[in-house]
Write an enzyme that holds these catalytic residues in place. Structure first.
Site, PDB file in Angstrom:
ATOM      1  N   LEU A  78       0.831  -1.215   0.000  1.00  0.00           N
ATOM      2  CA  LEU A  78       0.000   0.000   0.000  1.00  0.00           C
ATOM      3  C   LEU A  78       0.865   1.264   0.000  1.00  0.00           C
ATOM      4  O   LEU A  78       0.347   2.369  -0.034  1.00  0.00           O
ATOM      5  CB  LEU A  78      -0.965  -0.015   1.188  1.00  0.00           C
ATOM      6  CG  LEU A  78      -1.955  -1.198   1.186  1.00  0.00           C
ATOM      7  CD1 LEU A  78      -2.903  -1.114   2.381  1.00  0.00           C
ATOM      8  CD2 LEU A  78      -2.753  -1.263  -0.116  1.00  0.00           C
ATOM      9  N   ASN A 109       7.634  -3.008   3.624  1.00  0.00           N
ATOM     10  CA  ASN A 109       8.782  -2.358   2.959  1.00  0.00           C
ATOM     11  C   ASN A 109       8.432  -0.933   2.519  1.00  0.00           C
ATOM     12  O   ASN A 109       8.443  -0.601   1.344  1.00  0.00           O
ATOM     13  CB  ASN A 109       9.281  -3.193   1.773  1.00  0.00           C
ATOM     14  CG  ASN A 109       8.243  -3.384   0.687  1.00  0.00           C
ATOM     15  OD1 ASN A 109       7.046  -3.289   0.942  1.00  0.00           O
ATOM     16  ND2 ASN A 109       8.699  -3.649  -0.521  1.00  0.00           N
ATOM     17  N   ASP A 167       9.714  -8.892   2.849  1.00  0.00           N
ATOM     18  CA  ASP A 167       9.329  -8.987   1.440  1.00  0.00           C
ATOM     19  C   ASP A 167       9.909  -7.863   0.589  1.00  0.00           C
ATOM     20  O   ASP A 167       9.951  -6.707   0.983  1.00  0.00           O
ATOM     21  CB  ASP A 167       7.806  -8.981   1.291  1.00  0.00           C
ATOM     22  CG  ASP A 167       7.421  -9.076  -0.169  1.00  0.00           C
ATOM     23  OD1 ASP A 167       7.988  -9.920  -0.869  1.00  0.00           O
ATOM     24  OD2 ASP A 167       6.587  -8.277  -0.621  1.00  0.00           O
ATOM     25  N   HIS A 194      10.062 -13.974   1.247  1.00  0.00           N
ATOM     26  CA  HIS A 194      10.403 -13.677  -0.150  1.00  0.00           C
ATOM     27  C   HIS A 194      11.659 -14.497  -0.423  1.00  0.00           C
ATOM     28  O   HIS A 194      12.718 -14.201   0.117  1.00  0.00           O
ATOM     29  CB  HIS A 194      10.656 -12.172  -0.296  1.00  0.00           C
ATOM     30  CG  HIS A 194      11.271 -11.764  -1.599  1.00  0.00           C
ATOM     31  ND1 HIS A 194      10.636 -10.936  -2.489  1.00  0.00           N
ATOM     32  CD2 HIS A 194      12.464 -12.068  -2.163  1.00  0.00           C
ATOM     33  CE1 HIS A 194      11.421 -10.746  -3.544  1.00  0.00           C
ATOM     34  NE2 HIS A 194      12.533 -11.408  -3.373  1.00  0.00           N
ATOM     35  N   ASN A 294       9.312  -9.153  -9.706  1.00  0.00           N
ATOM     36  CA  ASN A 294      10.222 -10.069  -9.022  1.00  0.00           C
ATOM     37  C   ASN A 294       9.459 -10.860  -7.980  1.00  0.00           C
ATOM     38  O   ASN A 294       8.879 -10.265  -7.098  1.00  0.00           O
ATOM     39  CB  ASN A 294      11.354  -9.282  -8.348  1.00  0.00           C
ATOM     40  CG  ASN A 294      12.423 -10.204  -7.808  1.00  0.00           C
ATOM     41  OD1 ASN A 294      12.614 -11.303  -8.324  1.00  0.00           O
ATOM     42  ND2 ASN A 294      13.105  -9.785  -6.768  1.00  0.00           N
ATOM     43  N   ASP A 321       0.307  -9.693  -4.708  1.00  0.00           N
ATOM     44  CA  ASP A 321       1.560  -8.930  -4.665  1.00  0.00           C
ATOM     45  C   ASP A 321       1.369  -7.573  -5.360  1.00  0.00           C
ATOM     46  O   ASP A 321       2.268  -7.077  -6.044  1.00  0.00           O
ATOM     47  CB  ASP A 321       2.711  -9.725  -5.296  1.00  0.00           C
ATOM     48  CG  ASP A 321       4.078  -9.108  -5.021  1.00  0.00           C
ATOM     49  OD1 ASP A 321       4.163  -8.149  -4.223  1.00  0.00           O
ATOM     50  OD2 ASP A 321       5.068  -9.579  -5.617  1.00  0.00           O
TER      51      ASP A 321
HETATM   52 ZN   LIG Z   1       8.377 -10.388  -2.693  1.00  0.00          ZN
END
Ligand SMILES: [Zn+2]
Length: 447
Positions: A78, A109, A167, A194, A294, A321
């Site tokens: 978000l 992140n 992640d 991840h 990715n 994702d």
């Molecule tokens: Zn990821």
């Protein structure tokens, strides 16, 4: 225990969805029904044409449409705090609602990273004012996602973290992951991974294979993902820890998850619509940077393995994702473009069009996997049964639409399905008992 999901309070729905085909595989329901929602809860299910909307309630005509349990996405970005020019709590959850989602889990992140209780508390407070659908937050495993010091996991859990993940990056140091899993045993919460070995990914910009060779682009090999899964599954098994593998993309990775499950490791895994629908051959055809993410779109055989994994339950759920990016990060040559695609508004239609219509996966299985992420993270699973909170999505499976034509609710438009004609459209979404999305074709009809 603190409530894991937060959202802006909304008036509970008083609503009759009349005569839709109700499909809830978990509840064993697949029949045309009237569904009455009172005070935000499912009050009654009855044969079509038998229920009337009470005075002042809304009536939605469900004839020819499907009513499904709302979707739950355990993996979205978000972008708040710090990158609100790409997305924020309001636009991101509006996109979720438009895609039929009734709950989403946001990744940490951000800038700053969600790595301390004060940052998490501020974010949850903001969500109480802005989030249209309930949002839960994962905190990072390592401080600042730097990969060298663990966060205060117990504090973060106490402040409402649903789980932990770095992640965007792997937890590269095995000893650090082991320590995180030891703390997890004490404080709970799923550790989401991840999976990537940076020493194998190198400077790769797409899947390593025939297509990358033809294009002369540096590749990210499948083993970058699968060897990391195998390592982390072994550590999780040793510590009897609960881990979740994010965005599985490669054939070897599906096999690694299956092997870990067979060995009794408490591991779950997710598949993304883009890996289920597209492959590196689509990259070859267009070099459209919206197809750069990715882990990357892999070869058709990988795509087939991810589909088979979702079908047989090796991969437990669908996760988008959803990764918004600014135009200037995508309107550059392939090698320089940011990695990521938006996905909340297209997930169901993309899977319905590419997998359900051609008979690759049954509709009921896709519907079940679209909300299976909830239970994996300890959240309630949406159910269409009397007494349950109304978490519903009304879809028109016959409706065709072109992705991007009418714009997006998301602030960003880097959708890998842009320009494609999809079949299946979300008409209305009820999340946590409130109507949170209504397609422009669904006029508000009060009785
Ligand atoms: Zn990821």
């Amino acid at each position: 225990m603190i409530e894991p999901l937060v959202s802006r309070p909304a008036p509970p729905a008083e609503l009759l969805v009349a005569g839709a085909r109700v499909l809830d595989p978990r509840a064993g329901v697949d029949a045309p029904l009237d569904v009455l929602v009172r005070g935000g809860r499912i009050a009654e299910l009855a044969p079509p044409g038998t229920l009337a909307a009470p005075p002042g309630a809304e009536r939605i005509d469900g004839a020819g449409r499907h009513l499904l349990p709302g979707f739950v996405d355990p993996h979205v970005h978000l972008r708040t705090p710090g990158q609100e020019h790409k997305e924020d709590l309001e636009t991101g959850t509006r996109a979720a609602a438009a895609g039929g989602y009734v709950a989403v889990l946001a990744m940490p992140n951000t800038d700053p990273t969600v790595d301390s209780a004060p940052v998490l508390r501020a974010l949850r407070e903001a969500a109480r004012g802005e989030a249209r659908v309930p949002v839960g937050f994962l905190a990072s495993v390592t401080r600042g996602l730097a990969g060298d010091g663990l966060t205060e996991m117990a504090d973060l859990r106490a402040a409402g973290a649903v789980g932990f993940t770095d992640d965007g990056k792997p937890v590269h140091r095995a000893g650090l992951l082991r320590k995180a899993l030891q703390y997890q045993r004490l404080c709970g919460g799923v550790v989401a991974l991840h999976e990537e070995d940076p020493s194998l990914s190198g400077a790769g910009v797409m899947h390593e294979g025939e297509v990358s060779a033809r294009l002369g682009l540096a590749g990210i090999p499948s083993i970058s993902e699968s060897t990391a899964i195998a390592r982390d599954a072994a550590i999780a098994g040793y510590e009897d820890a609960r881990v979740h593998v994010q965005h599985v993309s490669a054939r070897e990775s599906v096999a690694a998850v299956a092997a870990a499950k067979a060995a009794g490791v408490r591991i779950s895994a997710e598949a993304c619509p883009h890996h289920l629908v597209l492959s590196d051959e689509d990259v070859l055809a267009t070099l459209d940077t919206r197809l750069k993410m990715n882990p990357p779109l892999r070869a058709p055989a990988d795509r087939a393995a991810v589909i088979a994994g979702l079908r047989d339950g090796t991969l437990d759920c669908v996760a988008t994702d959803h990764a918004p990016h600014a135009r200037e990060e995508k309107e550059v040559p392939w090698e320089e473009a940011a990695m990521g695609t938006t996905g909340l508004e297209t997930a169901f239609a993309a899977l319905h069009t590419a997998l359900v219509l051609p008979g690759v996966l049954p509709l009921g299985l896709v519907v079940e996997r679209m909300s299976a992420g909830a239970a994996l993270f300890g959240l309630p699973t949406p159910r269409i049964e009397v007494g349950a909170p109304a978490d519903l999505v009304l879809v028109d499976l016959a409706a065709e639409w072109e992705v991007g034509e009418a714009g997006y609710e998301s602030r960003s438009e880097n959708c890998c399905f842009a320009g494609r004609t999809l079949r299946g459209r979300v008409l209305a979404t009820v999340a946590a008992g409130a109507v949170v999305h209504r397609d422009r074709t669904i006029a508000l009809q009060l009785t």
